[in-house]
Design a protein around this motif. Structure first.
Motif, PDB file in Angstrom:
ATOM      1  N   ASP A 187     -45.513  19.458 -92.472  1.00 11.86           N
ATOM      2  CA  ASP A 187     -44.389  18.552 -92.751  1.00 11.86           C
ATOM      3  C   ASP A 187     -43.239  18.901 -91.817  1.00 11.86           C
ATOM      4  N   SER A 188     -42.686  17.911 -91.109  1.00  6.71           N
ATOM      5  CA  SER A 188     -41.658  18.169 -90.102  1.00  6.71           C
ATOM      6  C   SER A 188     -40.382  18.720 -90.689  1.00  6.71           C
ATOM      7  N   ALA A 189     -40.224  18.617 -91.963  1.00  5.89           N
ATOM      8  CA  ALA A 189     -38.995  19.136 -92.568  1.00  5.89           C
ATOM      9  C   ALA A 189     -39.153  20.558 -93.076  1.00  5.89           C
ATOM     10  N   ALA A 190     -40.385  21.090 -93.047  1.00  8.79           N
ATOM     11  CA  ALA A 190     -40.627  22.409 -93.634  1.00  8.79           C
ATOM     12  C   ALA A 190     -40.177  23.499 -92.686  1.00  8.79           C
ATOM     13  N   VAL A 191     -39.417  24.432 -93.180  1.00  7.76           N
ATOM     14  CA  VAL A 191     -39.011  25.610 -92.420  1.00  7.76           C
ATOM     15  C   VAL A 191     -39.270  26.811 -93.306  1.00  7.76           C
ATOM     16  N   THR A 192     -40.426  27.450 -93.124  1.00  6.94           N
ATOM     17  CA  THR A 192     -40.790  28.565 -93.982  1.00  6.94           C
ATOM     18  C   THR A 192     -40.789  29.866 -93.220  1.00  6.94           C
ATOM     19  N   GLY A 193     -40.608  30.956 -93.922  1.00  8.86           N
ATOM     20  CA  GLY A 193     -40.582  32.278 -93.293  1.00  8.86           C
ATOM     21  C   GLY A 193     -41.968  32.828 -93.106  1.00  8.86           C
ATOM     22  N   PRO A 194     -42.136  33.764 -92.163  1.00  4.65           N
ATOM     23  CA  PRO A 194     -43.447  34.356 -91.908  1.00  4.65           C
ATOM     24  C   PRO A 194     -43.888  35.272 -93.024  1.00  4.65           C
ATOM     25  N   ALA A 195     -45.135  35.671 -92.938  1.00  3.03           N
ATOM     26  CA  ALA A 195     -45.702  36.524 -93.977  1.00  3.03           C
ATOM     27  C   ALA A 195     -45.222  37.949 -93.847  1.00  3.03           C
ATOM     28  N   TYR A 196     -45.626  38.756 -94.808  1.00  2.00           N
ATOM     29  CA  TYR A 196     -45.395  40.202 -94.819  1.00  2.00           C
ATOM     30  C   TYR A 196     -43.922  40.581 -94.911  1.00  2.00           C
ATOM     31  N   GLY A 197     -43.083  39.683 -95.346  1.00  2.00           N
ATOM     32  CA  GLY A 197     -41.685  40.026 -95.557  1.00  2.00           C
ATOM     33  C   GLY A 197     -40.852  40.077 -94.297  1.00  2.00           C
ATOM     34  N   MET A 198     -41.408  39.678 -93.148  1.00  2.00           N
ATOM     35  CA  MET A 198     -40.660  39.694 -91.894  1.00  2.00           C
ATOM     36  C   MET A 198     -39.888  38.395 -91.726  1.00  2.00           C
ATOM     37  N   ASP A 199     -38.726  38.486 -91.061  1.00  5.35           N
ATOM     38  CA  ASP A 199     -38.050  37.247 -90.714  1.00  5.35           C
ATOM     39  C   ASP A 199     -38.638  36.734 -89.407  1.00  5.35           C
ATOM     40  N   ASP A 200     -38.191  35.553 -88.976  1.00  7.69           N
ATOM     41  CA  ASP A 200     -38.794  34.918 -87.803  1.00  7.69           C
ATOM     42  C   ASP A 200     -38.711  35.785 -86.561  1.00  7.69           C
ATOM     43  N   SER A 201     -37.566  36.449 -86.355  1.00 11.23           N
ATOM     44  CA  SER A 201     -37.398  37.235 -85.140  1.00 11.23           C
ATOM     45  C   SER A 201     -38.413  38.367 -85.065  1.00 11.23           C
ATOM     46  N   LEU A 202     -38.531  39.135 -86.140  1.00  4.78           N
ATOM     47  CA  LEU A 202     -39.455  40.260 -86.130  1.00  4.78           C
ATOM     48  C   LEU A 202     -40.898  39.778 -86.037  1.00  4.78           C
ATOM     49  N   TRP A 203     -41.194  38.696 -86.730  1.00  2.80           N
ATOM     50  CA  TRP A 203     -42.535  38.122 -86.687  1.00  2.80           C
ATOM     51  C   TRP A 203     -42.902  37.736 -85.255  1.00  2.80           C
ATOM     52  N   LEU A 204     -41.946  37.143 -84.514  1.00  6.04           N
ATOM     53  CA  LEU A 204     -42.217  36.751 -83.142  1.00  6.04           C
ATOM     54  C   LEU A 204     -42.396  37.967 -82.226  1.00  6.04           C
ATOM     55  N   TYR A 205     -41.709  39.039 -82.528  1.00  5.04           N
ATOM     56  CA  TYR A 205     -41.911  40.273 -81.747  1.00  5.04           C
ATOM     57  C   TYR A 205     -43.379  40.689 -81.821  1.00  5.04           C
ATOM     58  N   PHE A 206     -43.942  40.622 -83.015  1.00  9.17           N
ATOM     59  CA  PHE A 206     -45.343  41.008 -83.182  1.00  9.17           C
ATOM     60  C   PHE A 206     -46.283  40.009 -82.514  1.00  9.17           C
ATOM     61  N   LEU A 207     -45.989  38.728 -82.624  1.00  3.29           N
ATOM     62  CA  LEU A 207     -46.855  37.733 -82.007  1.00  3.29           C
ATOM     63  C   LEU A 207     -46.836  37.840 -80.485  1.00  3.29           C
ATOM     64  N   CYS A 208     -45.693  38.170 -79.912  1.00  2.00           N
ATOM     65  CA  CYS A 208     -45.615  38.313 -78.456  1.00  2.00           C
ATOM     66  C   CYS A 208     -46.370  39.552 -77.977  1.00  2.00           C
ATOM     67  N   ALA A 209     -46.627  40.481 -78.873  1.00  2.00           N
ATOM     68  CA  ALA A 209     -47.412  41.669 -78.527  1.00  2.00           C
ATOM     69  C   ALA A 209     -48.889  41.383 -78.793  1.00  2.00           C
ATOM     70  N   HIS A 210     -49.315  40.177 -78.467  1.00  2.00           N
ATOM     71  CA  HIS A 210     -50.674  39.709 -78.750  1.00  2.00           C
ATOM     72  C   HIS A 210     -51.711  40.554 -77.999  1.00  2.00           C
ATOM     73  N   PRO A 211     -52.872  40.791 -78.614  1.00  2.00           N
ATOM     74  CA  PRO A 211     -53.907  41.595 -77.959  1.00  2.00           C
ATOM     75  C   PRO A 211     -54.375  41.051 -76.616  1.00  2.00           C
ATOM     76  N   SER A 212     -54.186  39.759 -76.359  1.00  2.00           N
ATOM     77  CA  SER A 212     -54.622  39.189 -75.088  1.00  2.00           C
ATOM     78  C   SER A 212     -53.716  39.587 -73.931  1.00  2.00           C
TER      79      SER A 212
END
Length: 388
Positions: free
Chosen positions: A80-105
């Motif tokens: 839904d284009s109106a949905a803005v939800t937080g990432p899992a594991y209790g992280m906020d968006d910034s910290l979650w993106l730090y982990f995603l950018c450290a992708h195994p690839s």
């Protein structure tokens, strides 16, 4: 809303687009376009919901870009284009993106560079300076990282070690300039420490707190850089020092020493000294030895040489410095300091002047120029007194 506040929204907006199915590089491009549009339209007509506005515009930009790629099959997005939800594991968006950018690839180096650019908000020049490489080299590295993850779903978070290194570099960049970056790095590391029992996370938090406690004393009223030995320790933040020491002691008690804990221990010894003259340099050298055993690097060896000069005399420090590559950043400044401590003011003035030419920041360059001028004056005064 100013540009700094606008920049603070970027990680959250990128996070929304990524969770909707956008590739990271495409999400970043779309958000950058939305930011440009915001800077054009907001001064005259600011939105009531800046975050929602950016998400909507960035999402449209992303969809427009996808439709323009005729060679690819359009993806279906069920969010839904109106949905803005937080990432899992209790992280906020910034910290979650730090982990995603450290992708195994991605390689650790590429992951660090990509995160600093896309999430940390650093320029390519700032990242290149932190990694001690030419700006063009870093630009190529970031471009390759973006291409690597262009079609990779960022659904597997990367290593904690890589995330810690990125947070460390973001803090260092902020500590030397943009205070907001340093504060944000501390905030994210504090959050990560609450979610992880790894003592190195606590070690990094302690290191940041101890360094940040000295921020108010690092420059004088005119903005000039003040070296550690000359700082007004009454201006150090004792609450941050106490917190940092407490966090460090708890981490060390786990008996799983890492590089950030060792660095924090060195910072704690500086914080513990009532004056520069009371600094326990012998113990600092011992901690540098521990650090070398964990994470040997030319920079650590350079810092150890200076500490050794304080603990055992400047000639010992200079002998150790001679074993290192003279092209190392701040190698010349370290030599100037130790030569001055050895009493050769005229030579030290020349080394300070040479170090100023090699400085990577204006405050550092100006400080070294002043040091050179001071020693020239003292050397001339000493020569005059000897002639009398």
């Amino acid at each position: 809303m100013n540009e700094t506040q606008l920049r603070d929204l970027v990680p959250a907006v990128i996070g929304v687009l990524v969770r909707r199915g956008a590739a990271f590089a495409s999400a970043e491009d779309a958000v950058q376009e939305a930011l440009l549009k915001a800077l054009e339209s907001w001064p005259g007509d600011p939105p009531r919901d800046p975050m929602g506005w950016l998400v909507t515009v960035a999402w449209r930009k992303f969809l427009d870009a996808r439709r323009a790629e005729s060679s690819r099959t359009a993806r279906e997005f069920a969010v839904d284009s109106a949905a803005v939800t937080g990432p899992a594991y209790g992280m906020d968006d910034s910290l979650w993106l730090y982990f995603l950018c450290a992708h195994p690839s991605l390689s650790p180096g590429s992951a660090v560079a990509l995160t600093l650019r896309a999430v940390g908000g650093l320029t390519t020049r700032q990242i290149a300076r932190a990694h001690l490489v030419p700006e063009a080299t870093m630009a190529q590295r970031i471009s390759r990282a973006k291409r690597t993850v262009a079609d990779v779903p960022l659904d597997r978070p990367g290593s904690l070690e890589t995330v810690l290194r990125v947070l460390y570099l973001v803090f260092n960049e902020g500590y030397g300039g943009d205070v907001e970056l340093a504060v944000e790095a501390i905030r994210l590391t504090r959050q990560l420490a609450s979610l992880s029992d790894d003592p190195e996370v606590a070690g990094l938090l302690a290191l940041m707190l101890l360094h940040h406690s000295r921020r108010a004393s690092r420059t004088d009223a005119s903005g000039r850089l003040v070296p550690l030995a000359e700082q007004d320790r009454a201006r150090w933040d004792t609450a941050l020092i106490a917190e940092g020491v407490g966090v460090l002691q708890a981490a060390l008690a786990r008996d799983r020493l890492g590089q950030y804990q060792a660095q924090a221990a060195i910072a704690a010894l500086h914080a513990d000294a009532a004056s520069a003259a009371e600094t326990d340099w012998v113990q600092i050298v011992e901690w540098y030895d521990e650090l070398l055993a964990i994470a040997d690097s030319p920079v650590v060896r350079l810092n150890r040489a200076v500490a050794l000069g304080e603990a055992e005399g400047p000639l010992v420090g200079l002998a150790e410095l001679d074993r290192l590559d003279a092209r190392l950043p701040r190698h010349t400044a370290a030599r100037a300091h130790l030569v001055e401590a050895a009493g050769d003011l005229a030579s030290a003035a020349r080394w300070y002047a040479e170090a100023a030419d090699l400085a990577t920041s204006v405050p550092e360059r100006d400080h070294l120029i002043r040091q050179a001028a001071r020693l020239r004056q003292e050397s001339a005064g000493r020569a005059n007194r000897q002639q009398e």
